[in-house]
Design a protein around this motif. Sequence first.
Motif, PDB file in Angstrom:
ATOM      1  N   SER A 157       0.829  -1.208   0.000  1.00 30.37           N
ATOM      2  CA  SER A 157       0.000   0.000   0.000  1.00 30.37           C
ATOM      3  C   SER A 157       0.865   1.261   0.000  1.00 30.37           C
ATOM      4  N   SER A 158       2.015   1.211   0.661  1.00 34.85           N
ATOM      5  CA  SER A 158       2.930   2.362   0.654  1.00 34.85           C
ATOM      6  C   SER A 158       3.525   2.574  -0.729  1.00 34.85           C
ATOM      7  N   LEU A 159       3.869   1.486  -1.403  1.00 30.37           N
ATOM      8  CA  LEU A 159       4.399   1.595  -2.762  1.00 30.37           C
ATOM      9  C   LEU A 159       3.342   2.160  -3.716  1.00 30.37           C
ATOM     10  N   ILE A 160       2.101   1.726  -3.557  1.00 33.65           N
ATOM     11  CA  ILE A 160       1.026   2.251  -4.408  1.00 33.65           C
ATOM     12  C   ILE A 160       0.825   3.737  -4.142  1.00 33.65           C
ATOM     13  N   ASN A 161       0.862   4.134  -2.882  1.00 35.42           N
ATOM     14  CA  ASN A 161       0.767   5.559  -2.561  1.00 35.42           C
ATOM     15  C   ASN A 161       1.852   6.356  -3.275  1.00 35.42           C
ATOM     16  N   THR A 162       3.054   5.811  -3.300  1.00 33.83           N
ATOM     17  CA  THR A 162       4.159   6.499  -3.965  1.00 33.83           C
ATOM     18  C   THR A 162       3.915   6.604  -5.462  1.00 33.83           C
ATOM     19  N   VAL A 163       3.422   5.537  -6.077  1.00 31.18           N
ATOM     20  CA  VAL A 163       3.145   5.562  -7.513  1.00 31.18           C
ATOM     21  C   VAL A 163       2.104   6.630  -7.842  1.00 31.18           C
ATOM     22  N   TYR A 164       1.056   6.709  -7.032  1.00 27.92           N
ATOM     23  CA  TYR A 164       0.056   7.755  -7.253  1.00 27.92           C
ATOM     24  C   TYR A 164       0.649   9.137  -7.017  1.00 27.92           C
ATOM     25  N   GLY A 165       1.378   9.286  -5.911  1.00 23.14           N
ATOM     26  CA  GLY A 165       1.891  10.598  -5.565  1.00 23.14           C
ATOM     27  C   GLY A 165       2.943  11.118  -6.527  1.00 23.14           C
ATOM     28  N   ALA A 166       3.839  10.243  -6.950  1.00 21.73           N
ATOM     29  CA  ALA A 166       4.964  10.674  -7.782  1.00 21.73           C
ATOM     30  C   ALA A 166       4.607  10.784  -9.258  1.00 21.73           C
ATOM     31  N   PHE A 167       3.672   9.953  -9.724  1.00 19.21           N
ATOM     32  CA  PHE A 167       3.411   9.880 -11.162  1.00 19.21           C
ATOM     33  C   PHE A 167       1.963  10.130 -11.554  1.00 19.21           C
ATOM     34  N   LEU A 168       1.045   9.392 -10.943  1.00 18.88           N
ATOM     35  CA  LEU A 168      -0.326   9.386 -11.456  1.00 18.88           C
ATOM     36  C   LEU A 168      -1.040  10.715 -11.256  1.00 18.88           C
TER      37      LEU A 168
END
Length: 275
Positions: free
Chosen positions: A9-20
Motif C-alpha cells: 500500500s505504501s508503494l502504491i501511494n508512492t506511484v500515485y503521488g509521484a506519477f499518477l
Amino acid sequence: MADSPLRPSSLINTVYGAFLRRLGGWISVADLITLMAELDVDGPAARSAISRLKKKGVLEPERRGATGYRLSPGAQPVFDEGDRRIFGSLEPAKLSDGWAMAVFSVPESERSHRYQLRTRLTWLGFGNIAPGVWLAPGRLLGDARDMLVRLGLSEYVHLFAAEYAAFSDLPGTVSSWWDFPAIEEQYAGFTEAYGPVAAGLTERTAVDGAEAFRHYVPMLTQWRRLPYLDPGLPAELLPADWNAVAARQIFQQLNEVLAPPSLRHVQEVTGLTEA
C-alpha cells in the motif's frame, strides 16, 4: 532496492503521488498490477493493498473503459502536504523563523482525540516539551493548521507562532524533545541502502526507464517517512555529525537522476499523458 520490506500500500501511494497525479490521477487495475509486479509485489498482494486504500478513502473506483482507481478528492491535500515536506524541506529551518507551538487539552471522555492529536503532531515533526505542549519549527505552522482543520481536531488546540526567549541551553534541551538517535538510525538505514545505488549511477550516462522505476519507487517510499520523523531543526541545534546531511544529498541525487525516466516508464506502461 532497500532490504527492509515496504508495504504494497505504501508503494502504491508512492506511484500515485509521484506519477499518477501528473497523469490525471487514474490508472487501470491491470496497469497498476503490472507496475507493482515490477516492484516484486504479486497480483493478490496488490489487489489487497488497493482494497485497503479504498477503505481508507485514498482511492475511489472509476471505470474508464477498464476498471480502475483514481485518487479521492480528500486525498489530494494530503499528497500536496507530502510534496512540501518531501521536496520542499530539504534544508534545515532557521532560528530566525521562530517556532510553531501547539497547546491542547482534551477531556478524558474524548481521550481517543488526545491520542490522535499526539500521533498527528508527532508525524508532522512536533516535539513534546511538556504535557499538552508541542513545538516545531515555525515553517510547519501552516501544515499543522491545515491538518487540524482537515481532521476536525482544531477545537481542542491553540496554535501559536512563538519565539524562544530564555532560560536554557537550547541545543541541549531540544535533544530531550525529539528522539535524535531514532531519527539518525532511519537516515543511516537510507544511506546504507541507497548510497551504493547513487554511487553506481554516477558512472552511467543514462538509466533505463524500467530500471529507474524499480529503484525510484522503493527509494522514495523509504525516504518520504524521514521528513516527517525529522522536524528539520536549525543546524545550530543539531549534533555536529548529524547524518541527515549525507542522506539528503543521496536523495537529491537519486531524485534528479531517476524521477524523469521513471515517469516516462509509467507513461509507456499505461499510455497516460500529463494532465
